[in-house]
Design a protein around this motif. Structure first.
Motif, PDB file in Angstrom:
ATOM      1  N   ASP A   8       0.828  -1.188   0.089  1.00 55.85           N
ATOM      2  CA  ASP A   8       0.027  -0.019  -0.007  1.00 55.85           C
ATOM      3  C   ASP A   8       0.984   1.493   0.145  1.00 55.85           C
ATOM      4  N   SER A  44      -7.748  -1.549   0.988  1.00 57.03           N
ATOM      5  CA  SER A  44      -7.895  -1.712   2.373  1.00 57.03           C
ATOM      6  C   SER A  44      -8.519  -0.344   2.955  1.00 57.03           C
ATOM      7  N   GLU A  45      -8.956  -0.390   4.097  1.00 57.22           N
ATOM      8  CA  GLU A  45      -9.353   0.910   4.767  1.00 57.22           C
ATOM      9  C   GLU A  45      -8.432   1.953   4.719  1.00 57.22           C
ATOM     10  N   THR A  46      -7.208   1.525   5.246  1.00 55.11           N
ATOM     11  CA  THR A  46      -6.204   2.528   5.451  1.00 55.11           C
ATOM     12  C   THR A  46      -5.639   3.352   4.104  1.00 55.11           C
TER      13      THR A  46
END
Length: 464
Positions: A203, A236-238
């Protein structure tokens, strides 16, 4: 004689019962009396403590007005250490940091801001604290924030490598560890969010690629962001949060106000409509509260039509307090279009007027006292927010109809800052006629710096 015998018999029969009552009285009543004697003073002590805290807080603000930074810092520090549970302890920590910053005591300022972010994560002062942490990052040696051995982007130029120890990174990341590479991209080289969740390596690379694409081809980057923010996306949420935070980074904008971007490249004015459309669509399809909040903050940075959208969203949010709080927090002098890197010189004044007017409307009409207080707090951070007789008239009428005493104190302090004749007249009226001694004293104290002959005569008459 007969009567005496009858009396003795009566006493003999009732004595055990009287003895039991007496023992009960001795055992129970003193405890109740003691509890009352203890509880009443405690309540009074708590009130006295808050009053003393408020007094020190006001003295600190007065010293700030006089630019006596060291003395002001001492007042705020004393208030915080003596009364850590004071109702305005978060504001006191912010102003303590402000005074340290003015004296170039950056380490002490940083410590005060960390305490604010740690103890009051939901405070309306969090955004202000994060901005100040960015401002003091450079003097503290926190120009870039990469992991050890990571190649950081400095001023938007890649290829400059720097090894940064944990001691030279901004506190606030999870477990207070060294911030990841992505933070040098999302916050202009500084981590300012109190609850960052570290990204995994994949990410981090995606964020780096997104930042570079946003500089090279904004249209394609915005379209890519739309795919990431889709409800059925595997992101992902992050990752979603950090993509949105990139949009709020100074290095990712190009404004006519300054004539150049912080990094030399960024999002041009022509791409703002597409960006707004993508964010609105993403918000409508998103159910995750954290992501929705980040979208709100990103939208508020765009101003113009985004402000109108957020106003409509607030009206339809009904009982969704968290969304309403996010919208209110998005409208303040630090995070909204009033300070946005996407706002152009011709629009800034108009945007500020619209946003402050909206906050004023919330203060006037919102039934939830917590939301009203939050809106009022953010409203007062706009420069010259109280200019105009209509605003003062509204505050005066709001004071008269407001049942909450603490909120009335906030209104009194706002009237004192206004420095307008209409506001002064209202303060004198409160000082003379209010039924609450606490509010009368607050109004009288608010008049202490006035040189108005009418005010001086009024205070003199109160003494007589």
């Amino acid at each position: 004689m007969k009567n005496e015998k009858h009396l003795y018999k009566l006493i003999y029969k009732t004595f055990p019962a009287l003895l039991i009552i007496f023992i009960f009285y001795i055992a129970v009543v003193p405890e109740a009396t003691f509890a009352f004697a203890v509880n009443s003073p405690i309540s009074k002590i708590e009130t006295d403590n808050q009053d003393d805290f408020d007094k020190k807080f006001r003295e600190g603000r007065d010293l700030i007005d006089k630019e006596e930074w060291a003395r002001a810092a001492a007042k705020f520090s004393e208030a915080i250490e003596k009364y850590p549970g004071g109702k305005s302890a978060d504001a006191a920590l912010y102003w303590l940091a402000f005074c340290h910053k003015k004296q170039k005591q950056f380490k002490e300022a940083d410590t005060a801001l960390d305490r604010l972010l740690e103890k009051f994560p939901a405070s309306s002062w969090v955004s202000d604290a994060q901005v100040m942490k960015m401002e003091i990052a450079a003097p503290l040696g926190r120009i870039f924030s990469g992991s050890v051995g990571t190649t950081a982007l400095i001023g938007g130029v890649s290829g400059l490598s720097s090894t940064v120890s944990p001691a030279n990174t901004v506190k606030g990341t999870a477990a207070a560890t060294t911030p990841g590479f992505y933070e040098s991209l999302t916050t202009g080289g500084v981590s300012t969010t109190a609850a960052h969740t570290p990204l995994d390596r994949e990410d981090e690379i995606k964020i780096a690629a997104f930042q570079s694409l946003l500089s090279a081809d904004p249209k394609r980057a915005i379209e890519a962001m739309g795919e990431i923010l889709k409800s059925d996306s595997k992101a992902s949420e992050t990752l979603k949060q950090e993509v949105l935070r990139v949009l709020r980074s100074p290095r990712m904008s190009r404004t006519e106000t300054f004539g150049f971007a912080a990094s030399g490249s960024g999002i041009g004015k022509e791409f703002v409509p597409l960006l707004r459309e993508t964010l609105v669509k993403s918000f409508q399809n998103e159910t995750n509260l954290k992501i929705r909040k980040e979208i709100i903050y990103a939208l508020a940075n765009l101003g113009d039509q985004s402000t109108d959208y957020l106003k409509k969203l607030y009206a339809t949010a009904e009982n969704d307090r968290e969304i309403k709080k996010a919208i209110i927090n998005s409208f303040n002098s630090f995070s909204s279009s009033a300070n946005s890197f996407y706002s152009f010189a011709a629009n800034i004044a108009q945007n500020r007027k619209i946003e402050s007017g909206f906050l004023l409307e919330i203060v006037r009409t919102e039934k939830d006292i917590e939301l009203r207080r939050l809106a009022f707090s953010n409203l007062q951070r706009f420069q010259n927010w109280s200019e105009g007789e209509q605003t003062i008239d509204m505050l005066a009428r709001l004071y008269d109809s407001e049942p909450d005493e603490q909120f009335k104190i906030s209104i009194v302090r706002a009237l004192a800052v206004a420095k307008q004749n209409q506001a002064t007249q209202k303060l004198m009226d409160i000082a003379k006629n209010d039924k609450s001694d606490k509010l009368r004293l607050e109004a009288i104290y608010s008049l202490r710096t006035s040189k108005n002959p009418e005010v001086l005569k009024f205070l003199e008459n109160l003494i007589k």
